[in-house]
Design a protein around this motif. Structure first.
Motif, PDB file in Angstrom:
ATOM      1  N   GLU A  77      -6.326 -55.737-117.340  1.00  0.00           N
ATOM      2  CA  GLU A  77      -7.115 -56.961-117.192  1.00  0.00           C
ATOM      3  C   GLU A  77      -6.478 -57.938-116.217  1.00  0.00           C
ATOM      4  O   GLU A  77      -7.165 -58.740-115.585  1.00  0.00           O
ATOM      5  N   LEU A  78      -5.160 -57.866-116.071  1.00  0.00           N
ATOM      6  CA  LEU A  78      -4.464 -58.845-115.251  1.00  0.00           C
ATOM      7  C   LEU A  78      -3.137 -58.273-114.770  1.00  0.00           C
ATOM      8  O   LEU A  78      -2.485 -57.509-115.482  1.00  0.00           O
ATOM      9  N   LEU A  79      -2.753 -58.645-113.547  1.00  0.00           N
ATOM     10  CA  LEU A  79      -1.421 -58.383-113.005  1.00  0.00           C
ATOM     11  C   LEU A  79      -0.750 -59.727-112.770  1.00  0.00           C
ATOM     12  O   LEU A  79      -1.316 -60.592-112.103  1.00  0.00           O
ATOM     13  N   VAL A  80       0.455 -59.905-113.315  1.00  0.00           N
ATOM     14  CA  VAL A  80       1.221 -61.128-113.109  1.00  0.00           C
ATOM     15  C   VAL A  80       2.535 -60.770-112.427  1.00  0.00           C
ATOM     16  O   VAL A  80       3.257 -59.870-112.883  1.00  0.00           O
ATOM     17  N   ILE A  81       2.845 -61.458-111.332  1.00  0.00           N
ATOM     18  CA  ILE A  81       4.108 -61.267-110.624  1.00  0.00           C
ATOM     19  C   ILE A  81       4.933 -62.535-110.837  1.00  0.00           C
ATOM     20  O   ILE A  81       4.555 -63.613-110.376  1.00  0.00           O
ATOM     21  N   THR A  82       6.075 -62.392-111.529  1.00  0.00           N
ATOM     22  CA  THR A  82       6.829 -63.576-111.954  1.00  0.00           C
ATOM     23  C   THR A  82       7.947 -63.944-110.974  1.00  0.00           C
ATOM     24  O   THR A  82       9.118 -64.024-111.338  1.00  0.00           O
ATOM     25  N   GLY A  83       7.585 -64.191-109.737  1.00  0.00           N
ATOM     26  CA  GLY A  83       8.497 -64.854-108.821  1.00  0.00           C
ATOM     27  C   GLY A  83       9.352 -63.974-107.936  1.00  0.00           C
ATOM     28  O   GLY A  83       9.409 -62.760-108.067  1.00  0.00           O
ATOM     29  N   ASP A  84      10.044 -64.656-107.013  1.00  0.00           N
ATOM     30  CA  ASP A  84      10.723 -64.024-105.886  1.00  0.00           C
ATOM     31  C   ASP A  84       9.745 -63.107-105.167  1.00  0.00           C
ATOM     32  O   ASP A  84       9.975 -61.913-104.979  1.00  0.00           O
ATOM     33  N   LEU A  85       8.645 -63.734-104.771  1.00  0.00           N
ATOM     34  CA  LEU A  85       7.610 -63.035-104.025  1.00  0.00           C
ATOM     35  C   LEU A  85       8.099 -62.726-102.620  1.00  0.00           C
ATOM     36  O   LEU A  85       7.849 -61.647-102.081  1.00  0.00           O
ATOM     37  N   SER A  86       8.790 -63.684-102.027  1.00  0.00           N
ATOM     38  CA  SER A  86       9.379 -63.538-100.696  1.00  0.00           C
ATOM     39  C   SER A  86      10.894 -63.640-100.814  1.00  0.00           C
ATOM     40  O   SER A  86      11.409 -64.405-101.624  1.00  0.00           O
ATOM     41  N   ASP A  87      11.606 -62.878 -99.999  1.00  0.00           N
ATOM     42  CA  ASP A  87      13.061 -62.934-100.059  1.00  0.00           C
ATOM     43  C   ASP A  87      13.614 -64.205 -99.416  1.00  0.00           C
ATOM     44  O   ASP A  87      14.640 -64.723 -99.836  1.00  0.00           O
ATOM     45  N   TRP A  88      12.911 -64.727 -98.388  1.00  0.00           N
ATOM     46  CA  TRP A  88      13.366 -65.929 -97.687  1.00  0.00           C
ATOM     47  C   TRP A  88      12.382 -67.082 -97.772  1.00  0.00           C
ATOM     48  O   TRP A  88      12.576 -68.122 -97.142  1.00  0.00           O
ATOM     49  N   GLY A  89      11.299 -66.917 -98.518  1.00  0.00           N
ATOM     50  CA  GLY A  89      10.305 -67.982 -98.627  1.00  0.00           C
ATOM     51  C   GLY A  89       9.491 -68.177 -97.374  1.00  0.00           C
ATOM     52  O   GLY A  89       8.970 -69.276 -97.132  1.00  0.00           O
ATOM     53  N   ASP A  90       9.340 -67.125 -96.559  1.00  0.00           N
ATOM     54  CA  ASP A  90       8.609 -67.232 -95.296  1.00  0.00           C
ATOM     55  C   ASP A  90       7.099 -67.236 -95.516  1.00  0.00           C
ATOM     56  O   ASP A  90       6.575 -66.413 -96.288  1.00  0.00           O
ATOM     57  N   ARG A  91       6.426 -68.122 -94.813  1.00  0.00           N
ATOM     58  CA  ARG A  91       4.972 -68.202 -94.934  1.00  0.00           C
ATOM     59  C   ARG A  91       4.305 -66.879 -94.587  1.00  0.00           C
ATOM     60  O   ARG A  91       3.307 -66.490 -95.193  1.00  0.00           O
ATOM     61  N   ASP A  92       4.853 -66.158 -93.606  1.00  0.00           N
ATOM     62  CA  ASP A  92       4.270 -64.870 -93.219  1.00  0.00           C
ATOM     63  C   ASP A  92       4.220 -63.894 -94.395  1.00  0.00           C
ATOM     64  O   ASP A  92       3.268 -63.122 -94.522  1.00  0.00           O
ATOM     65  N   ASP A  93       5.241 -63.925 -95.242  1.00  0.00           N
ATOM     66  CA  ASP A  93       5.249 -63.046 -96.412  1.00  0.00           C
ATOM     67  C   ASP A  93       4.117 -63.402 -97.370  1.00  0.00           C
ATOM     68  O   ASP A  93       3.442 -62.517 -97.912  1.00  0.00           O
ATOM     69  N   TYR A  94       3.901 -64.692 -97.581  1.00  0.00           N
ATOM     70  CA  TYR A  94       2.827 -65.113 -98.481  1.00  0.00           C
ATOM     71  C   TYR A  94       1.451 -64.779 -97.897  1.00  0.00           C
ATOM     72  O   TYR A  94       0.539 -64.378 -98.635  1.00  0.00           O
ATOM     73  N   GLU A  95       1.304 -64.922 -96.600  1.00  0.00           N
ATOM     74  CA  GLU A  95       0.027 -64.589 -95.968  1.00  0.00           C
ATOM     75  C   GLU A  95      -0.255 -63.092 -96.077  1.00  0.00           C
ATOM     76  O   GLU A  95      -1.392 -62.687 -96.334  1.00  0.00           O
ATOM     77  N   TRP A  96       0.790 -62.277 -95.873  1.00  0.00           N
ATOM     78  CA  TRP A  96       0.614 -60.833 -96.021  1.00  0.00           C
ATOM     79  C   TRP A  96       0.253 -60.488 -97.460  1.00  0.00           C
ATOM     80  O   TRP A  96      -0.631 -59.675 -97.735  1.00  0.00           O
ATOM     81  N   LEU A  97       0.947 -61.119 -98.431  1.00  0.00           N
ATOM     82  CA  LEU A  97       0.694 -60.862 -99.842  1.00  0.00           C
ATOM     83  C   LEU A  97      -0.735 -61.245-100.219  1.00  0.00           C
ATOM     84  O   LEU A  97      -1.433 -60.488-100.915  1.00  0.00           O
ATOM     85  N   LYS A  98      -1.183 -62.399 -99.747  1.00  0.00           N
ATOM     86  CA  LYS A  98      -2.543 -62.826-100.069  1.00  0.00           C
ATOM     87  C   LYS A  98      -3.571 -61.849 -99.522  1.00  0.00           C
ATOM     88  O   LYS A  98      -4.519 -61.459-100.225  1.00  0.00           O
TER      89      LYS A  98
END
Length: 274
Positions: A42-63
């Motif tokens: 029903e749901l996937l939860v990712i509890t942090g450290d999504l990016s190793d350096w906090g780069d916006r590019d990583d978040y854009e790729w993830l989204k």
């Protein structure tokens, strides 16, 4: 109900590795395994450290990657993340006070997603503003609740790890304790270790991340430890009166022997010679 708990994916630029492992590739492998075996979650939860350096590019790729994933996803941030960059890409995860808090209702209860980030530190913080938010959310609804966060809310008794724990852990546990009858489970990450215990009487668990792994070296008092153990994610089953948590080591490349098969003979207790 089934949900997937994932943590510490540590995304980096394409082709970059951590400990010789490619975080983007391993995240993709985890998603593939989830869709193969747990597409009914029903749901996937990712509890942090999504990016190793906090780069916006990583978040854009993830989204972009998660937009095509058929299971709903919610995110927490961790000490490697940068809150401003994260919320710039995921504005729907913004909560009161500028924190990355959130609420999501499931068949098994109301999920609360907590922001435990202390900027410029690997340790976590749950300041008075965040304490008030959590207390209000737990007070306004009959529950049951599932809590998701990054930093460990209780000591691991590994000294290097506990120096970067949730520094306000006693205050956090006090809030949890006042509402323990309504909270079914607390899920956290950060430690890169399979952990289980309780927080003010509420069961809690953690797991290895989808890339690099830690190891509990209790004799080491100064430095964090790493290992080559398999990458993992969690599968959680929630019934009316129970919670079952598995850590699935999708990175394991060795044999899996099924009872009754030829390669299981050496393990068969019915035919084994003592």
């Amino acid at each position: 109900m089934k949900l997937i708990h994932m943590s510490d994916i540590h995304l980096t630029a394409p082709g970059k590795t951590i400990g010789g492992r490619d975080p983007r590739l391993n995240f993709e492998r985890a998603l593939t395994d989830i869709l193969k075996c747990h597409h009914d979650a029903e749901l996937l939860v990712i509890t942090g450290d999504l990016s190793d350096w906090g780069d916006r590019d990583d978040y854009e790729w993830l989204k972009a990657r998660l937009e095509s994933f058929p299971v709903p996803v919610r995110l927490c941030i961790g000490n490697h993340d940068r809150r401003e960059s994260f919320l710039g890409v995921f504005p729907d995860h913004a909560g009161p006070g500028g924190f990355a808090h959130g609420v999501h209702d499931t068949a098994a209860g109301r999920c609360l997603f907590l922001d435990t980030v202390l900027p410029e530190s690997h340790a976590g913080q749950f300041c008075e503003v965040r304490q008030q938010w959590l207390g209000a959310r737990l007070s306004e609804h009959p529950g049951p609740f599932l809590l998701f966060m990054h930093h460990n809310p209780m000591p691991t008794h590994l000294r290097p790890m506990d120096r970067i724990r949730l520094l306000d852990d006693a205050a956090f546990r006090d809030i949890v304790g006042r509402h323990r009858d309504k909270i079914r489970h607390i899920f956290f990450g950060h430690c890169h270790l399979p952990l289980a215990g309780s927080v003010a009487g509420v069961p809690a668990s953690s797991l290895r991340g989808t890339n690099h792994a830690s190891f509990p070296v209790f004799a080491e008092t100064e430095l964090l430890s790493a290992s080559d153990l398999p990458e993992a994610y969690g599968v959680v089953f929630l019934g009316g009166d129970y919670v079952t948590v598995h850590m699935v080591e999708f990175g394991y490349a060795g044999p899996i022997r099924i009872e009754g098969s030829t390669d299981y003979k050496a393990w068969d207790r019915e035919t084994m010679v003592r």
